[in-house]
Design an enzyme around this catalytic site. Structure first.
Site, PDB file in Angstrom:
ATOM      1  N   ALA A   1     -40.545 -31.025 -21.956  1.00 37.95           N
ATOM      2  CA  ALA A   1     -39.317 -30.467 -22.594  1.00 37.95           C
ATOM      3  C   ALA A   1     -38.853 -28.916 -21.943  1.00 37.95           C
ATOM      4  O   ALA A   1     -37.904 -28.201 -22.455  1.00 37.95           O
ATOM      5  CB  ALA A   1     -39.634 -29.961 -23.920  1.00 37.95           C
TER       6      ALA A   1
ATOM      7  N   TYR B   1     -41.072 -48.215 -11.754  1.00 46.62           N
ATOM      8  CA  TYR B   1     -40.637 -47.610 -12.937  1.00 46.62           C
ATOM      9  C   TYR B   1     -40.175 -48.474 -14.206  1.00 46.62           C
ATOM     10  O   TYR B   1     -40.483 -48.323 -15.166  1.00 46.62           O
ATOM     11  CB  TYR B   1     -39.644 -46.775 -12.387  1.00 46.62           C
ATOM     12  N   ALA B   2     -39.549 -49.739 -13.620  1.00 47.70           N
ATOM     13  CA  ALA B   2     -39.156 -50.636 -14.790  1.00 47.70           C
ATOM     14  C   ALA B   2     -40.200 -51.160 -15.529  1.00 47.70           C
ATOM     15  O   ALA B   2     -40.247 -51.411 -16.625  1.00 47.70           O
ATOM     16  CB  ALA B   2     -38.361 -51.773 -14.100  1.00 47.70           C
TER      17      ALA B   2
ATOM     18  N   LYS C   1     -41.587 -48.478 -17.906  1.00 45.78           N
ATOM     19  CA  LYS C   1     -40.731 -48.460 -19.004  1.00 45.78           C
ATOM     20  C   LYS C   1     -40.527 -49.681 -19.908  1.00 45.78           C
ATOM     21  O   LYS C   1     -40.553 -49.576 -21.175  1.00 45.78           O
ATOM     22  CB  LYS C   1     -39.197 -48.127 -18.450  1.00 45.78           C
TER      23      LYS C   1
HETATM   24  N1  LIG Z   1     -31.873 -38.896 -16.211  1.00 47.15           N
HETATM   25  C1  LIG Z   1     -31.667 -40.289 -16.518  1.00 47.15           C
HETATM   26  O1  LIG Z   1     -30.790 -40.780 -16.014  1.00 47.15           O
HETATM   27  C2  LIG Z   1     -32.756 -41.245 -17.385  1.00 47.15           C
HETATM   28  C3  LIG Z   1     -32.354 -42.271 -17.750  1.00 47.15           C
HETATM   29  C4  LIG Z   1     -33.276 -43.341 -18.229  1.00 47.15           C
HETATM   30  C5  LIG Z   1     -34.533 -42.412 -18.742  1.00 47.15           C
HETATM   31  N2  LIG Z   1     -34.785 -41.419 -18.434  1.00 47.15           N
HETATM   32  C6  LIG Z   1     -35.837 -40.772 -18.953  1.00 47.15           C
HETATM   33  O2  LIG Z   1     -36.058 -39.599 -19.649  1.00 47.15           O
HETATM   34  C7  LIG Z   1     -37.137 -38.737 -19.625  1.00 47.15           C
HETATM   35  C8  LIG Z   1     -36.458 -37.175 -19.051  1.00 47.15           C
HETATM   36  O3  LIG Z   1     -35.786 -37.517 -17.730  1.00 47.15           O
HETATM   37  P1  LIG Z   1     -35.042 -36.326 -17.197  1.00 47.15           P
HETATM   38  O4  LIG Z   1     -34.013 -37.139 -16.665  1.00 47.15           O
HETATM   39  O5  LIG Z   1     -34.830 -35.111 -18.181  1.00 47.15           O
HETATM   40  O6  LIG Z   1     -36.044 -35.956 -16.213  1.00 47.15           O
HETATM   41  P2  LIG Z   1     -36.416 -34.281 -15.523  1.00 47.15           P
HETATM   42  O7  LIG Z   1     -37.219 -34.757 -14.076  1.00 47.15           O
HETATM   43  O8  LIG Z   1     -35.232 -33.675 -15.425  1.00 47.15           O
HETATM   44  O9  LIG Z   1     -37.301 -33.853 -16.468  1.00 47.15           O
HETATM   45  C9  LIG Z   1     -38.732 -34.379 -16.838  1.00 47.15           C
HETATM   46  C10 LIG Z   1     -39.609 -33.262 -17.053  1.00 47.15           C
HETATM   47  O10 LIG Z   1     -40.863 -33.976 -17.515  1.00 47.15           O
HETATM   48  C11 LIG Z   1     -41.996 -33.246 -17.027  1.00 47.15           C
HETATM   49  N3  LIG Z   1     -43.004 -33.823 -16.600  1.00 47.15           N
HETATM   50  C12 LIG Z   1     -43.303 -34.724 -15.522  1.00 47.15           C
HETATM   51  N4  LIG Z   1     -44.226 -35.143 -15.311  1.00 47.15           N
HETATM   52  C13 LIG Z   1     -45.435 -34.472 -16.377  1.00 47.15           C
HETATM   53  C14 LIG Z   1     -46.486 -34.778 -16.733  1.00 47.15           C
HETATM   54  N5  LIG Z   1     -47.524 -35.456 -16.123  1.00 47.15           N
HETATM   55  N6  LIG Z   1     -47.010 -33.871 -17.896  1.00 47.15           N
HETATM   56  C15 LIG Z   1     -45.996 -33.182 -18.467  1.00 47.15           C
HETATM   57  N7  LIG Z   1     -44.797 -33.019 -18.116  1.00 47.15           N
HETATM   58  C16 LIG Z   1     -44.467 -33.806 -17.151  1.00 47.15           C
HETATM   59  C17 LIG Z   1     -41.304 -32.302 -15.685  1.00 47.15           C
HETATM   60  O11 LIG Z   1     -41.995 -31.288 -15.609  1.00 47.15           O
HETATM   61  C18 LIG Z   1     -39.850 -32.133 -16.266  1.00 47.15           C
HETATM   62  O12 LIG Z   1     -39.844 -30.825 -17.091  1.00 47.15           O
HETATM   63  C19 LIG Z   1     -38.069 -39.603 -18.639  1.00 47.15           C
HETATM   64  O13 LIG Z   1     -39.095 -40.252 -19.331  1.00 47.15           O
HETATM   65  C20 LIG Z   1     -36.959 -40.297 -17.800  1.00 47.15           C
HETATM   66  O14 LIG Z   1     -37.780 -41.571 -17.341  1.00 47.15           O
HETATM   67  C21 LIG Z   1     -33.909 -40.571 -17.699  1.00 47.15           C
END
Ligand SMILES: NC(=O)c1ccc[n+]([C@@H]2O[C@H](COP(=O)([O-])OP(=O)(O)OC[C@H]3O[C@@H](n4cnc5c(N)ncnc54)[C@H](O)[C@@H]3O)[C@@H](O)[C@H]2O)c1
Length: 255
Positions: free
Chosen positions: A19, A162-163, A166
Site C-alpha cells: 500500500a 504471472y498469469a 493470478k
Molecule cells: N497496474 C496494473 O495494470 C495492474 C493490472 C492488474 C493487476 N494488478 C495488480 O495490482 C496490484 C498492485 O499493482 P500496482 O500496479 O499498484 O503495482 P506497483 O508496483 O505500483 O505497487 C506494488 C506495491 O507492492 C509492494 N510489494 C511488492 N512486493 C512485495 C512484497 N514481497 N511484500 C510487500 N509488498 C510488496 C511494492 O513495494 C509496491 O509498493 C498487484 O497485485 C498487481 O499484480 C495491476
C-alpha cells in the site's frame, strides 16, 4: 423502515498489503475515506510510514508497517503488531504483487518461484494469519487483487508465469469463499486490466495503444477505479457477495 445502503465502514480495521504506492495506496486511501483505520503494509518501512503519514494528513487513521508478504513469519508478525496496536483485522486486502514479463522459455525456475511466492503464496499466508480471529468473530472480508491476466493467460504486460499466479489467486479466492462462508466471511477478487501505476509505466507506447484500442471505455484504469470496487466489496452493501471475481477493466473482458 429499511436501513439505507451505505459504503461506510467506520472504525473497522483494514490491512492493505503493497500500500505504499499505486493501487494499494489508492485502496488504503479510499477505505480510510469510508471510515476505516488502515494499515499500510509494504516492503520498505520508510515508504510505508511515509504513505501512512500522507493519509494521516488527510484525516485518516493509518499505521505504516514493514512486511515481505512472501515470508510467513513476517506476515504473522505484522498481524500480531496490528492486534497489539489496534485489534483484529476486519478487512484484508491482498494487493502486493510483482509482474513478470517475457516468454516462458526465458523464465528461470527462480523467477517462477519468486512470482508465485509474492503474487500467490502471500495470499495464502495473509488469509491464514487473519482467518482464525475472523472465524471467532464470525465476520470478515478478504479482497484479493487478481488480474485479467489470470483469466486470459497474460497478454498485457504479464507473461504466463504471472498469469498462472493470478489464476491461482482467482481459484484461492473461490476456495476462501467456500470455507469462509459458514463463518460469515466473504472472499472476493478484483481483476484490473491496464491501470496506470509504476508497474505499467514500462509498457511500450504502441503496446499501450493496442490495449486501449480494445477497451470500450478507451482509457487505462486509475488506481482510484480499482479502489472504488474494493470499497464496495468491503462494505455492508456487499454482504451477500462472495466468491466473485469482479473485472474492473473498462470493458476489456466483455467477450
Ligand atoms: N497496474 C496494473 O495494470 C495492474 C493490472 C492488474 C493487476 N494488478 C495488480 O495490482 C496490484 C498492485 O499493482 P500496482 O500496479 O499498484 O503495482 P506497483 O508496483 O505500483 O505497487 C506494488 C506495491 O507492492 C509492494 N510489494 C511488492 N512486493 C512485495 C512484497 N514481497 N511484500 C510487500 N509488498 C510488496 C511494492 O513495494 C509496491 O509498493 C498487484 O497485485 C498487481 O499484480 C495491476
Amino acid at each position: 423502515m429499511n436501513t439505507p445502503v451505505s459504503l461506510a465502514i467506520t472504525g473497522r480495521i483494514a490491512l492493505v498489503t503493497g500500500a505504499a504506492r499505486g493501487i494499494g495506496f489508492a485502496i488504503a486511501q479510499a477505505l480510510g475515506q469510508c471510515g476505516a483505520r488502515v494499515v499500510v503494509a509494504d516492503l520498505d518501512l520508510t515508504a510505508a510510514q511515509r504513505a501512512a503519514a500522507q493519509l494521516g494528513g488527510q484525516g485518516i487513521e493509518a499505521l505504516g508497517l514493514a512486511v515481505d508478504v512472501s515470508d510467513e513469519q513476517q506476515v504473522l508478525a505484522m498481524v500480531a503488531a496490528v492486534r497489539m496496536q489496534w485489534g483484529d483485522v476486519d478487512i484484508l486486502v491482498n494487493n502486493a504483487g510483482i509482474v513478470s514479463t517475457g516468454p516462458l522459455l526465458e523464465v528461470s525456475a527462480a523467477e517462477w518461484n519468486r512470482v508465485m511466492a509474492i503474487d500467490l503464496t502471500s495470499v495464502f499466508y495473509c488469509a491464514k494469519a487473519v482467518l482464525p480471529a475472523m472465524m471467532d468473530r464470525r465476520a470478515g472480508r478478504i479482497i484479493n487483487i487478481a488480474s485479467v491476466a489470470g483469466k486470459r493467460g497474460g497478454g498485457l504486460l504479464g507473461n504466463s508465469c504471472y498469469a498462472a499466479a493470478k489464476g491461482g489467486v482467482i481459484a484461492l479466492t473461490k476456495g476462501l469463499a467456500r470455507e469462509g462462508g459458514p463463518f460469515n466471511i466473504t472472499a472476493n477478487a478484483v481483476a484490473p486490466a491496464l491501470t496506470d501505476t509504476e508497474m505499467t509505466s514500462v509498457l511500450a507506447p504502441d503496446a499501450r495503444a493496442r490495449v486501449l484500442a480494445d477497451m470500450p471505455l478507451g482509457r487505462a484504469g486509475t488506481p482510484r477505479d480499482i479502489a472504488a470496487a474494493v470499497c464496495f466489496l468491503a462494505s455492508d452493501a456487499a454482504a451477500f457477495v462472495t466468491g466473485e471475481i469482479m473485472d474492473v477493466d473498462g470493458g476489456y473482458m466483455r467477450d
